[in-house]
Write a protein that holds these residues in place. Sequence first.
Motif, PDB file in Angstrom:
ATOM      1  N   TRP A  78      11.461 -15.926   5.781  1.00 53.49           N
ATOM      2  CA  TRP A  78      10.679 -16.738   6.710  1.00 53.49           C
ATOM      3  C   TRP A  78      11.212 -16.478   8.121  1.00 53.49           C
ATOM      4  CZ3 TRP A  78      11.706 -22.647   7.393  1.00 53.49           C
ATOM      5  CH2 TRP A  78      10.794 -23.177   8.319  1.00 53.49           C
ATOM      6  N   ARG A 165       8.715 -25.430  -6.121  1.00 52.28           N
ATOM      7  CA  ARG A 165       7.975 -25.271  -4.870  1.00 52.28           C
ATOM      8  C   ARG A 165       8.057 -23.842  -4.358  1.00 52.28           C
ATOM      9  NH1 ARG A 165       9.441 -28.231   0.887  1.00 52.28           N
ATOM     10  NH2 ARG A 165       7.624 -27.458   2.058  1.00 52.28           N
ATOM     11  N   ALA A 169       5.019 -20.206  -3.939  1.00 53.48           N
ATOM     12  CA  ALA A 169       4.681 -19.576  -2.660  1.00 53.48           C
ATOM     13  C   ALA A 169       4.223 -18.143  -2.893  1.00 53.48           C
ATOM     14  CB  ALA A 169       5.880 -19.609  -1.715  1.00 53.48           C
ATOM     15  N   GLU A 170       3.322 -17.668  -2.024  1.00 52.07           N
ATOM     16  CA  GLU A 170       2.705 -16.353  -2.231  1.00 52.07           C
ATOM     17  C   GLU A 170       3.689 -15.203  -2.054  1.00 52.07           C
ATOM     18  OE1 GLU A 170      -0.636 -15.968   0.307  1.00 52.07           O
ATOM     19  OE2 GLU A 170      -1.842 -17.477  -0.724  1.00 52.07           O
ATOM     20  N   VAL A 460      -1.723 -20.589   8.416  1.00 47.85           N
ATOM     21  CA  VAL A 460      -1.447 -21.397   7.231  1.00 47.85           C
ATOM     22  C   VAL A 460      -2.353 -20.929   6.100  1.00 47.85           C
ATOM     23  CG1 VAL A 460      -0.689 -23.432   8.527  1.00 47.85           C
ATOM     24  CG2 VAL A 460      -3.108 -23.131   8.013  1.00 47.85           C
ATOM     25  N   ASP A 461      -2.075 -21.430   4.896  1.00 43.36           N
ATOM     26  CA  ASP A 461      -2.995 -21.169   3.792  1.00 43.36           C
ATOM     27  C   ASP A 461      -4.075 -22.236   3.788  1.00 43.36           C
ATOM     28  OD1 ASP A 461      -1.683 -23.404   2.828  1.00 43.36           O
ATOM     29  OD2 ASP A 461      -0.394 -22.246   1.498  1.00 43.36           O
ATOM     30  N   GLU A 463      -4.855 -24.489   1.731  1.00 40.85           N
ATOM     31  CA  GLU A 463      -4.463 -25.814   1.256  1.00 40.85           C
ATOM     32  C   GLU A 463      -3.827 -26.652   2.355  1.00 40.85           C
ATOM     33  OE1 GLU A 463      -1.935 -25.240  -2.052  1.00 40.85           O
ATOM     34  OE2 GLU A 463      -3.463 -24.308  -3.313  1.00 40.85           O
ATOM     35  N   ASN A 464      -3.131 -25.997   3.298  1.00 40.43           N
ATOM     36  CA  ASN A 464      -2.405 -26.735   4.327  1.00 40.43           C
ATOM     37  C   ASN A 464      -3.091 -26.709   5.684  1.00 40.43           C
ATOM     38  OD1 ASN A 464       0.316 -27.471   2.984  1.00 40.43           O
ATOM     39  ND2 ASN A 464       0.073 -25.293   2.491  1.00 40.43           N
ATOM     40  N   LEU A 621       5.785 -28.799   7.513  1.00 38.34           N
ATOM     41  CA  LEU A 621       5.204 -27.779   6.640  1.00 38.34           C
ATOM     42  C   LEU A 621       6.185 -26.656   6.316  1.00 38.34           C
ATOM     43  CD1 LEU A 621       1.623 -27.461   8.180  1.00 38.34           C
ATOM     44  CD2 LEU A 621       2.339 -28.760   6.160  1.00 38.34           C
ATOM     45  N   TRP A 623       8.070 -23.444   5.677  1.00 36.94           N
ATOM     46  CA  TRP A 623       7.641 -22.051   5.624  1.00 36.94           C
ATOM     47  C   TRP A 623       6.172 -21.879   5.252  1.00 36.94           C
ATOM     48  CZ3 TRP A 623      11.009 -24.253   2.082  1.00 36.94           C
ATOM     49  CH2 TRP A 623      10.524 -24.407   0.771  1.00 36.94           C
ATOM     50  N   ASN A 624       5.483 -22.966   4.985  1.00 41.51           N
ATOM     51  CA  ASN A 624       4.055 -22.875   4.672  1.00 41.51           C
ATOM     52  C   ASN A 624       3.203 -22.677   5.921  1.00 41.51           C
ATOM     53  OD1 ASN A 624       4.177 -23.238   1.806  1.00 41.51           O
ATOM     54  ND2 ASN A 624       4.681 -25.394   2.178  1.00 41.51           N
TER      55      ASN A 624
END
Length: 773
Positions: A78, A165, A169-170, A460-461, A463-464, A621, A623-624
Amino acid sequence: MIRDLLLGLRLAVGGGRVSGQALLRLAMTTLGVALVVALLLPAASVITLVDEQQRREAGQAPVLVPRPGVDPLYRLDWFLDAGDDYVEAVVVAPGGPDAPVPPGLDRIPAPGEVVVSPAAAEFLAGPQGVSARARIGGTVVGEIGKPGLVTAGDLVVYLGAEEDRLRQAEDTEVVYGFGAEPADMAPNVTAAALVTPIAVILVLPLLVFVTTASRMGAAQRERRLAALRLLGVGAAQVRRIAAAESLLGALAGLAAGAALFVTLRPLLGELDLFGLRFFPEDFTPPIPAAVAVALLVPGLAVGAAVFGLRRVAVEPLGVVRQGGPRRRRMGWRWAIAALGASLMTTTVFVEERENSDLVGPILATGSGLLLVSVAVLLPWVVEKLVSRLRGGSPAWQLAIRRLQLDSGTASRVVSGLAVVLAGSVFVQTLLGAIGGYQADQPGQPGETRSSSLVAAEVVVDAENAAEAQRLLTGTPGITGAHHVVRTWLRPVDDSEGGGAFVAIGDCAALAALAEIGHCADGDVFVVGSEDGTPAWPPSEPMRFVSHAGPEPELGPVWTPRGEGVHVPAQRAAPAVRGVVLVTPGALGRTPTPSGLQVLYVVGQGEPTSVYEAAALAIAPLAWNAALGPGSPDMFAGGRLDEATATLRSVLLAASLFVLAVAALSLLLLSIEQIVERRRPLAALAASGVPLSVLARGALWHNAVPMAVGVVLALVVGCGITLPILRYVGLDLWLDAGLLGIVAGAAVLAVLAATALALPLLRQVSRQDGLRSE
């Protein structure tokens, strides 16, 4: 033989009684050798430095192949853009008790625990690291050891996370170990082309100083050797005694240089050069390189002293110069300059910034040879020039006649100063070109209203995205967080050409990215780019393709209608130049495709303040959410300014130091020549020649070689700079003020050396100097 060497060592300090001139010669030789050794040892340590860095970097390489009996370690890299620097946060979570521990860590940090590098701890504790510290969160529980760092200035932190969690993550990697074979480092041809001239600039004047200091007091030494010949010492013994006299200063300088290197080595870890800090213990020269320095540098001092006797016959009844001065051979001198110029010229046929294995060595060798040619051509040019000069004032005639009899010594000393001047032209012109390149780049802050609106980009993705927009919108100082989907359009049949980047957002979002004027849902805007506009409108249906994930994802088919409104690139933010801006209504019944979810943050006040506010807002958030500056040059300009200023300061300090050494060599030459000619000077003063005439003669004696050296320095400096600037893709920026400063520095050095020698000139020009010894 041993007795000859011991006798030479005794004579080096005055032959049984302490001699001021002998001690001065010993001190100057010691100082010159010490400076060269202290400079060459760190240079030789670069081999070990790079090798150790590669070894640590290879030791940190993750092993992704499962190993029996080893539990997985989940790892996510990250990167946090913290304005002036980047912080690498490695998020880790063990998949079992036998998960591998990253190098430099005693254990894997638990969720909420943070292990930081020393440089990262210092950065996060300062005002510039507030936003990064808020985003990382957690509690610092330890410090990363040396095996986990490549350089001492690495901004790295390890952040513990929950396994479930992190596993979802991707970009998470599954690691089963660390360590790989060090890869061969590819040569950096640009760095080689730039570093080689600087190395020659630093080393060559020091070598000139060593040879000048080792030959100081030559006349006195020759008379002393003649007295030894009268006592029955042979010619071979005389050379050994002369070598031993210089050997003492060389050995003392070698010891002093090594001690200076060991003393200053811990300070190297405190230096911050362009964001790089090194471990002091890595500055250890390899044994072969250390032995080479220990042999070559003292050998140079001894060789210079012995070489000075080549045209002197030391006989029992006195010292005899072997004939008149011989003309210098020009062939080998011009061959060095021609070879260097030829090598530099061949790079004209190479494309800009082509990372060829040959370009670096060619530029490095050519520039080094051209700088050396300044030192070897200067004596020949001065000899040719003064041989044709006639007439003038008495002071001028005294100086020219002296140069006609022996111009080589003055020219050799001035050559070190001329090399420094040529290097100064190269370095300062290079820095000016870098500054000019920065000033000419498009997208500077304040260039357009649109480019200054966007202060930050948050990726962000899906979802977020809503949560990130909520956090940003409720933050003071932020007036909007506009959601845009970034994707790619390409022909349905995958034919070449016709594709375009697309940004889908409402009118408010698109207005924050470009000056689009009137906008309604259903409009399409085509933003120009520096290299042309996209092929728009397409002549056939297009398909959306998302590259947000590891693999391209095919989306729905869309048939655009109409040409769209063209927006000049100068009226758009850099992030959307060459991009098609689409409002949702323009898609019609086509569903909104998936793609990169980006929030463009705008606010009131300075963009940097808005950026800091956005960083603090999205801290929950972690690292998302990836945060970046709204404009690529928002922090790049300051970083380049800081790096350029640091480079300018370092090179200016080095140039001033070497310039002082070269001026000191000129002063030693003036003192030596006054002492050697004290009887003729006293005779001239006794016959009525004023002291002012003698002083002006000494000034002209130093100024003529210096003037020739300045001309050569300017020519060679430009000859080195032009090919290198063309190769790295920079324009030539000649600064008239710089050339004036260069010439002024040369004049100042001549005036200072002459002025410091005046008290000695006044002393030796008294009639007492006519007394026989």
